[in-house]
Design a protein around this motif. Structure first.
Motif, PDB file in Angstrom:
ATOM      1  N   GLU A  86       0.834  -1.205   0.000  1.00  0.00           N
ATOM      2  CA  GLU A  86       0.000   0.000   0.000  1.00  0.00           C
ATOM      3  C   GLU A  86       0.865   1.250   0.000  1.00  0.00           C
ATOM      4  OE1 GLU A  86      -3.219   2.371   2.816  1.00  0.00           O
ATOM      5  OE2 GLU A  86      -2.894   0.226   3.145  1.00  0.00           O
ATOM      6  N   LEU A  87       1.943   1.250   0.791  1.00  0.00           N
ATOM      7  CA  LEU A  87       2.847   2.405   0.819  1.00  0.00           C
ATOM      8  C   LEU A  87       3.503   2.598  -0.541  1.00  0.00           C
ATOM      9  CD1 LEU A  87       4.444   4.687   2.104  1.00  0.00           C
ATOM     10  CD2 LEU A  87       6.039   2.980   3.013  1.00  0.00           C
ATOM     11  N   LEU A  88       3.992   1.526  -1.140  1.00  0.00           N
ATOM     12  CA  LEU A  88       4.630   1.628  -2.450  1.00  0.00           C
ATOM     13  C   LEU A  88       3.648   2.143  -3.498  1.00  0.00           C
ATOM     14  CD1 LEU A  88       6.760  -1.655  -2.459  1.00  0.00           C
ATOM     15  CD2 LEU A  88       7.617   0.696  -2.359  1.00  0.00           C
ATOM     16  N   PHE A  89       2.401   1.683  -3.407  1.00  0.00           N
ATOM     17  CA  PHE A  89       1.381   2.167  -4.335  1.00  0.00           C
ATOM     18  C   PHE A  89       1.167   3.670  -4.154  1.00  0.00           C
ATOM     19  CE2 PHE A  89      -3.022   3.399  -5.158  1.00  0.00           C
ATOM     20  CZ  PHE A  89      -3.149   3.027  -6.487  1.00  0.00           C
ATOM     21  N   GLN A  90       1.071   4.139  -2.905  1.00  0.00           N
ATOM     22  CA  GLN A  90       0.860   5.566  -2.639  1.00  0.00           C
ATOM     23  C   GLN A  90       2.031   6.398  -3.157  1.00  0.00           C
ATOM     24  OE1 GLN A  90      -1.131   6.901   1.162  1.00  0.00           O
ATOM     25  NE2 GLN A  90      -0.504   4.858   1.801  1.00  0.00           N
ATOM     26  N   LEU A  91       3.253   5.910  -2.964  1.00  0.00           N
ATOM     27  CA  LEU A  91       4.435   6.639  -3.419  1.00  0.00           C
ATOM     28  C   LEU A  91       4.443   6.767  -4.941  1.00  0.00           C
ATOM     29  CD1 LEU A  91       7.073   4.969  -1.076  1.00  0.00           C
ATOM     30  CD2 LEU A  91       6.325   7.354  -0.963  1.00  0.00           C
ATOM     31  N   ASN A  92       4.238   5.658  -5.634  1.00  0.00           N
ATOM     32  CA  ASN A  92       4.262   5.686  -7.097  1.00  0.00           C
ATOM     33  C   ASN A  92       3.058   6.421  -7.679  1.00  0.00           C
ATOM     34  OD1 ASN A  92       6.736   4.296  -7.529  1.00  0.00           O
ATOM     35  ND2 ASN A  92       5.729   2.387  -6.950  1.00  0.00           N
ATOM     36  N   GLU A  93       1.920   6.310  -7.008  1.00  0.00           N
ATOM     37  CA  GLU A  93       0.739   7.063  -7.432  1.00  0.00           C
ATOM     38  C   GLU A  93       0.995   8.558  -7.279  1.00  0.00           C
ATOM     39  OE1 GLU A  93      -3.331   7.694  -8.647  1.00  0.00           O
ATOM     40  OE2 GLU A  93      -1.886   6.059  -8.879  1.00  0.00           O
TER      41      GLU A  93
END
Length: 325
Positions: free
Chosen positions: A99-106
């Motif tokens: 979820e954190l990686l998704f938020q960062l890349n988003e």
């Protein structure tokens, strides 16, 4: 007789109107101005990675946006039952790594897409003090409450600040060559660094910004500007009645006052003319009826709905909740 000093605000071009797209990055003062832009229905994106306090954090973010950086597992770490990233504020922390990686890349992708069509970027700098992780010797945007033994505290020099801005500006030009940058220094005092150290920090920021803008005027005369939020707070208001209870952050009255100066210098006249209509709608939406089923209240709602539709014709991107369900 005159009992105060007024900080002059120069009118700038190109003005911001409701077709403009404004990216705001930096300290908590960004959130205050961003909320005003939201209230008056301007298109804006602010702090996708959360609050940034020092220039290096903003510069690192812009560089990663320009290169379309993709965050991977090596860029995050686990601490206190949550996943963190040194490039982002703790507001992005998550108990789930994916979820954190998704938020960062988003956040990277969303910002890059926004900048392509953006008209203005507001950088609000809070401090020249920053922390480097000892193991990597890289600066961090946030220490995430790790033990201070893992970091070393340093002060960015004026030259280093200029270099950060220059690199960030060149990165932005690769995405949008027509972008305009508005620099501000946050009036929030970082007293945890020390009273003298805070003043030294702000002095570095102010000097770095103005030297960078002066250099840019040679080749990019109409691209970089300065708005004196810091000076308005300290030289015009300069009274504790304009501070919040912590005696560090500006209170709502001070924020309103600084916002009024920002509108004077940067907001287009045709946009200002719509402010009263927007305020009337907001007040109407906040109205509490004694009897929601009464004929009088239903007429009030229909009139309010008509006002919203009328404004929608003038500002197609405006968003108000539907009141007639």
């Amino acid at each position: 007789m005159k009992f105060r000093t007024s900080v002059p605000v120069i009118e700038q071009e190109p003005k911001i109107d409701h077709t403009s797209k404004i990216l705001l990055l930096g300290s908590c003062f960004v959130e205050n101005i961003g909320k005003k832009l939201d209230y008056y229905q301007f298109q804006n994106l602010r702090n996708p990675f959360g609050i940034f306090y020092h220039p290096g954090a903003i510069g690192n973010f812009i560089e990663k946006v320009a290169t379309a950086y993709n965050y991977e597992e090596k860029d995050v770490f686990y601490h206190n039952e949550q996943w963190h990233c040194f490039d982002a504020h703790s507001c992005l922390n998550s108990s789930n790594k994916e979820e954190l990686l998704f938020q960062l890349n988003e956040g990277i992708n969303k910002t890059r897409s926004f900048i392509k069509n953006a008209t203005h970027i507001v950088f609000t700098l809070g401090t020249s003090w920053y922390y480097k992780e000892k193991e990597t010797d890289l600066s961090v945007a946030n220490c995430h409450k790790l033990d201070q033994k893992y970091f070393k505290k340093e002060l960015l020099s004026v030259k280093e600040i200029e270099d950060v801005f220059n690199n960030a500006f060149q990165c932005l030009l690769t995405i949008n060559p027509d972008i305009k940058i508005i620099f501000t220094v946050s009036p929030v005092r970082h007293l945890k660094d020390g009273f003298v150290e805070n003043q030294q920090s702000k002095a570095h920021l102010l000097t770095g910004i103005h030297q960078f803008i002066a250099a840019q005027k040679i080749t990019n005369a109409d691209s970089c500007f300065y708005f004196p939020a810091y000076e308005i707070m300290l030289d015009d208001l300069r009274d504790y009645r304009f501070y919040a209870e912590d005696m560090v952050h500006p209170n709502s009255l001070a924020i309103d006052y600084i916002w009024s100066h920002f509108t004077e210098g940067w907001i287009a006249k045709k946009a200002l003319e719509l402010f009263k209509s927007i305020e009337i709608i907001h007040r109407g939406l906040g109205h509490k009826a004694f009897n929601e089923n009464s004929v009088k209240h239903q007429l009030f709602l229909r009139d309010l709905e008509e006002k919203i539709l009328s404004l929608k014709n003038k500002i197609p991107t405006s968003e108000f909740k539907n009141i007639l369900l």
